[in-house]
Design a protein around this motif. Structure first.
Motif, mmCIF file in Angstrom:
data_model
loop_
_atom_site.group_PDB
_atom_site.id
_atom_site.type_symbol
_atom_site.label_atom_id
_atom_site.label_comp_id
_atom_site.label_asym_id
_atom_site.label_seq_id
_atom_site.Cartn_x
_atom_site.Cartn_y
_atom_site.Cartn_z
ATOM 1 N N ALA A 774 60.048 54.272 51.429
ATOM 2 C CA ALA A 774 59.884 54.346 49.968
ATOM 3 C C ALA A 774 59.446 52.993 49.421
ATOM 4 O O ALA A 774 60.092 52.415 48.543
ATOM 5 C CB ALA A 774 61.185 54.788 49.311
ATOM 6 N N PRO A 775 58.324 52.465 49.938
ATOM 7 C CA PRO A 775 57.924 51.106 49.533
ATOM 8 C C PRO A 775 57.583 50.981 48.056
ATOM 9 O O PRO A 775 57.629 49.878 47.512
ATOM 10 C CB PRO A 775 56.698 50.837 50.417
ATOM 11 N N GLN A 776 57.230 52.103 47.411
ATOM 12 C CA GLN A 776 56.845 52.037 45.997
ATOM 13 C C GLN A 776 58.040 52.196 45.059
ATOM 14 O O GLN A 776 57.891 52.074 43.838
ATOM 15 C CB GLN A 776 55.816 53.146 45.689
ATOM 16 N N TRP A 777 59.223 52.503 45.632
ATOM 17 C CA TRP A 777 60.391 52.736 44.777
ATOM 18 C C TRP A 777 60.784 51.443 44.066
ATOM 19 O O TRP A 777 60.841 50.362 44.660
ATOM 20 C CB TRP A 777 61.560 53.251 45.614
ATOM 21 N N THR A 778 61.077 51.563 42.814
ATOM 22 C CA THR A 778 61.512 50.407 42.019
ATOM 23 C C THR A 778 63.028 50.399 41.936
ATOM 24 O O THR A 778 63.634 51.312 41.361
ATOM 25 C CB THR A 778 60.928 50.467 40.602
ATOM 26 N N ARG A 809 63.687 41.929 44.262
ATOM 27 C CA ARG A 809 63.063 42.924 43.382
ATOM 28 C C ARG A 809 64.075 43.490 42.392
ATOM 29 O O ARG A 809 63.707 43.927 41.293
ATOM 30 C CB ARG A 809 62.447 44.045 44.217
#
Length: 889
Positions: A774-778, A809
């Motif tokens: 889930a690299p795009q998860w914020t 992050r």
């Protein structure tokens, strides 16, 4: 005398080797506590006509720190005084270089020579070998920085030597001026032989300097006054990228006129090997196949050199980035010991030097010589002074391989001489080069060496076999026949050979650090060689050799040395050759206790998953019983648990029960590993992880059947049980991605399970899984300050890169503690006999840092042991990364 005099097998086994290819079994080992103890020890040796080998940290690569008589370990002699006015320091021989540098730094001073073993090498050893290090371009060798020496002769005479020359030695010099002026001191790194050119009138007739580099063959050094130099005001590191090492060598003459502090080389193969063996990625470097690390004082000088050389480059001013690259360079000797295909490489030709203007030509010829002999090596080293280090894949275990080794070094010696070079550029001649000195020096020079030694040691009792009347280069090799053994682990990186695994240790002794490294925790507390990774590896090797330690797996010497091993796996990553003492310890305990009664803790904590499953059926009853002072004392006594330890309470509802009661409502399924510690002690951590995974779009589910990683059985050496448990786990999981929350259990799944049962588990940390799937998860914003204690197993086998990124992050301003092991380490810190060591470790960095942190600062620790140590040693509660992220949801 107040020191230790040891004739026992364990101590003698510890001192059979240094960091070279050589091995000699000492008759006795003496570890003096004072200079008077040294005098008494040498007097006893003289009485019984026993040779003496003085020794420092034992990191010599030439075999000159191991001997068959009395080995004199001087590492306890650590007195030191700094005189900032005269820019000098007085040091006893056991002072560690980094300790001297730390003491000098507040005065704006340092000791110039800095070999890569600076965190554990001693000044006595540096004086013995004329050590140099990276900065000799600017500040010279150890010889150049010695003012005077306090020495002890074998005949008992003590003296302080400086610039006054006895008549006998004055005559030796004055009768041979031409020879001394033409053959010695031709360039800075000419370390081979004795530096008798220092006795010339134009060099001040300096007797102290003439004794530097004599390798303990003349005197025992009792103390030294050394020169200190000012620290550079603005250290800048310039990294230059070249096509290969020869191109880098050719560029050196263009760099030296700019007066760099150092010019060091690094080869792409070392970087690639580091990447293969370490969980964290190697530091980024400019484009190239080889690099020069050029340190200068000020950025202007760096840009000047970069412009003159005209290759890809980077100018680094950040001290943290500089340290990262220097660590890579300093570990070159260890990293290059194993080739990419797993084959072994050894010293034996790691220390030649030529004038820098000849370096490129010499490297080309050296490559051709390697090719002719069918050998491989990775060159790196002190290119600014023409000194090359190289581990070569010699076969030193067969007669044919040893013969080829001999032919190579003989031809290599002739090659070095043709290029006007020296066999030793900093490590000394020892056993590996002294026989070759006639290929470099004339008979007249060799005769002067013999006369100089005879002045100090006429009966050849000081470290015999080195420099003068030397051992043969193929004599006393360490590769003795080892007893073949059947093992439980497969040792895939060592050809399935436990003996090859045990000899992974090459003796560079990074494990003898007192700071800056996770390994070796017990050594950091005790300071004893047998409690270092190197010491334990030595004993295992000697156990297999069977000469000194004769009772194999039943050895009490090996058992006692392994007793304080915390199985932290720090050596798995911090050791340059990836010695994995936790695995070796488990293997040893498996055999040692086979069909024998085990320590009580092996039954209480080794079988912890079983006892907790039983306790979870009636948690209130279990907790009430453990809270009862009388029952608790009895339980601890029966289980081998320290009375000072509080027993963790069992959760009233396990994570597995909670998750079955609270199923997800969509999302991509992912298996959440219900490790014993999270499930039974810290289900809140698991619940937090469920919330985070669901927020990221996943549906955490339990494995299809009851599973366990087998960790507690592995750490106590109950490998037959561990295999059964792991086989079942592997069948249940298959290739399904698994998210684990307890680093030690994840490490068992990823490292131990494949080696015990031949299967693989696709297991991730929470941060690692989110980064991969889930690299795009914020992540949620958690604007907090934090300090983090990284679990040893995570540091060693999993890495912390994904966690660092995720915390950043999430807005967490995190400081990673340089504490190393928390000291609890699973069952270790709970065991009765280990409590004091466990607490001493916690008090080194972790607990003081926790107590000093502000109340608003988060204390993050993913390991249950680490959180327990914080809770029982302070008034703070440490939290898991999952709990930090869940707080922001």
């Amino acid at each position: 005398m107040s020191g230790d005099v040891s004739f026992d097998a364990a101590t003698r086994a510890l001192y059979t080797m240094d960091a070279s290819n050589y091995r000699q079994v000492p008759a006795v080992v003496v570890r003096p506590d004072s200079v008077d103890d040294v005098v008494a020890a040498v007097a006893a040796a003289r009485e019984f006509d026993v040779p003496v080998t003085p020794r420092g940290g034992g990191t010599s690569l030439a075999g000159n720190a191991c001997g068959g008589g009395l080995v004199l370990d001087l590492t306890r002699l650590r007195a030191m005084t700094i005189d900032p006015q005269t820019r000098t320091a007085f040091v006893e021989p056991g002072v560690v270089l980094d300790d001297l540098r730390a003491a000098a730094a507040p005065h704006g001073l340092t000791f110039g020579p800095d070999p890569s073993t600076h965190s554990r090498c001693t000044l006595g050893g540096m004086i013995g070998n004329n050590s140099c290090g990276a900065h000799s371009v600017a500040w010279g060798t150890t010889l150049d920085n010695v003012v005077s020496l306090d020495v002890l002769r074998y005949d008992g005479v003590r003296m302080t030597v400086g610039t006054e020359l006895p008549e006998e030695l004055r005559a030796l010099v004055d009768d041979n001026l031409a020879v001394l002026r033409t053959e010695l001191g031709r360039f800075g790194r000419q370390v081979s032989g004795y530096p008798l050119h220092q006795l010339l009138p134009e060099n001040g007739r300096n007797l102290a300097k003439a004794l530097v580099g004599t390798e303990g063959t003349c005197v025992t050094v009792l103390g030294a006054t050394v020169r200190l130099v000012p620290l550079p005001a603005d250290r800048v590191l310039l990294v230059l990228g070249f096509a290969d090492d020869v191109a880098a060598a050719d560029a050196v003459p263009a760099i030296l006129p700019h007066h760099p502090l150092t010019v060091e080389s690094m080869d792409e193969r070392i970087v690639a090997l580091r990447a293969l063996r370490h969980p964290e990625p190697p530091p980024a470097l400019p484009e190239g196949g080889a690099w020069l690390f050029v340190e200068v004082d000020g950025a202007a000088a760096a840009h000047e050199i970069a412009s003159a050389v005209g290759v890809p480059h980077e100018v680094l001013t950040d001290p943290a980035r500089q340290r990262e690259l220097w660590r890579l360079r300093e570990e070159g000797a260890g990293i290059s010991t194993r080739m990419a295909d797993g084959s072994e490489a050894w010293p034996g030709w790691e220390d030649t030097a030529v004038p820098p203007e000849r370096l490129g030509a010499y490297l080309r010829d050296l490559r051709a010589l390697l090719d002719r002999h069918g050998l491989r090596g990775v060159p790196y080293g002190h290119f600014g002074e023409g000194c090359i280090h190289m581990r070569i894949d010699f076969d030193l275990g067969s007669s044919a391989g040893v013969a080829r080794f001999r032919r190579f070094v003989e031809e290599g010696a002739d090659l070095v001489a043709r290029h006007g070079g020296t066999l030793s550029g900093e490590h000394g001649d020892g056993q590996v080069r002294a026989e070759l000195l006639p290929r470099m020096y004339s008979p007249a020079v060799l005769e002067l060496f013999a006369r100089f030694k005879a002045f100090w040691d006429p009966d050849d009792r000081m470290n015999p076999g080195m420099v003068v009347r030397p051992h043969r280069v193929d004599e006393n090799l360490r590769f003795v026949p080892l007893t073949p053994v059947r093992t439980a682990f497969s040792y895939p990186h060592d050809g399935g050979d436990f003996g090859q695994a045990a000899r992974r240790c090459i003796g560079v002794a990074k494990c003898r650090n007192h700071s800056g490294s996770v390994m070796c925790p017990s050594f950091q507390v005790t300071g004893e060689e047998k409690h270092s990774t190197r010491g334990r590896a030595r004993l295992l090797y000697e156990m297999l050799a069977g000469e000194v330690i004769t009772d194999g797996w039943r050895s009490t010497e090996v058992r006692d040395a392994l007793d304080l091993c915390l199985s932290c796996k720090g050596c798995r990553s911090d050791c340059p050759v990836n010695v994995d003492m936790a695995t070796y310890k488990a293997e040893f305990l498996h055999h040692h206790y086979k069909r024998r009664l085990r320590p009580a803790s092996h039954y209480s904590m080794g079988w912890l998953p079983v006892w907790l499953r039983l306790a979870s059926r009636m948690p209130r009853v279990a907790n009430k019983a453990m809270a009862s002072p009388r029952f608790s004392r009895l339980l601890k006594r029966m289980g081998g648990i320290a009375q000072e330890r509080a027993l963790p309470a069992v959760a009233e509802e396990t994570l597995t029960r909670w998750l079955r009661r609270n199923p997800g409502e969509g999302g991509k399924p992912v298996v959440l590993w219900p490790d014993t510690f999270t499930n039974h002690f810290s289900p809140s951590v698991g619940i937090a992880a469920v919330r985070v995974l669901r927020a990221a779009g996943f549906d955490p589910v339990l494995p299809a059947k009851s599973v366990c990683c087998g960790l507690t059985w592995v750490s106590t050496g109950q490998l037959s049980v561990a295999r059964k448990v792991m086989r079942r786990t592997a069948r249940v999981l298959g290739d399904t991605p698994v998210v684990g929350l307890e680093p030690s259990c994840l490490s068992a799944l990823r490292e131990d399970l494949p080696e015990l049962v031949g299967a693989k588990v696709n297991a991730f940390t929470l941060a690692g899984f989110l980064a991969a799937y889930a690299p795009q998860w914020t992540p949620p914003v958690v604007s907090r300050e934090a300090i983090t204690q990284v679990h040893c197993h995570q540091h060693a086998t999993l890495g912390f890169t994904a966690e660092t990124s995720l915390l950043s992050r999430a807005g967490v301003r995190n400081e990673r503690l340089a504490a190393g092991c928390c000291g609890l380490a699973g069952n270790f810190g709970f065991e009765r006999e280990h409590y004091e060591v466990s607490q001493a470790l916690a008090e080194r960095v972790l607990l003081p840092a926790v107590r000093d942190a502000s109340p608003d600062t988060l204390v993050i620790a993913d390991g249950f042991s680490c959180r327990t140590q914080v809770e029982q040693g302070s008034d703070r509660r440490a939290v898991h990364l999952a709990e930090v992220l869940a707080e922001g949801l």
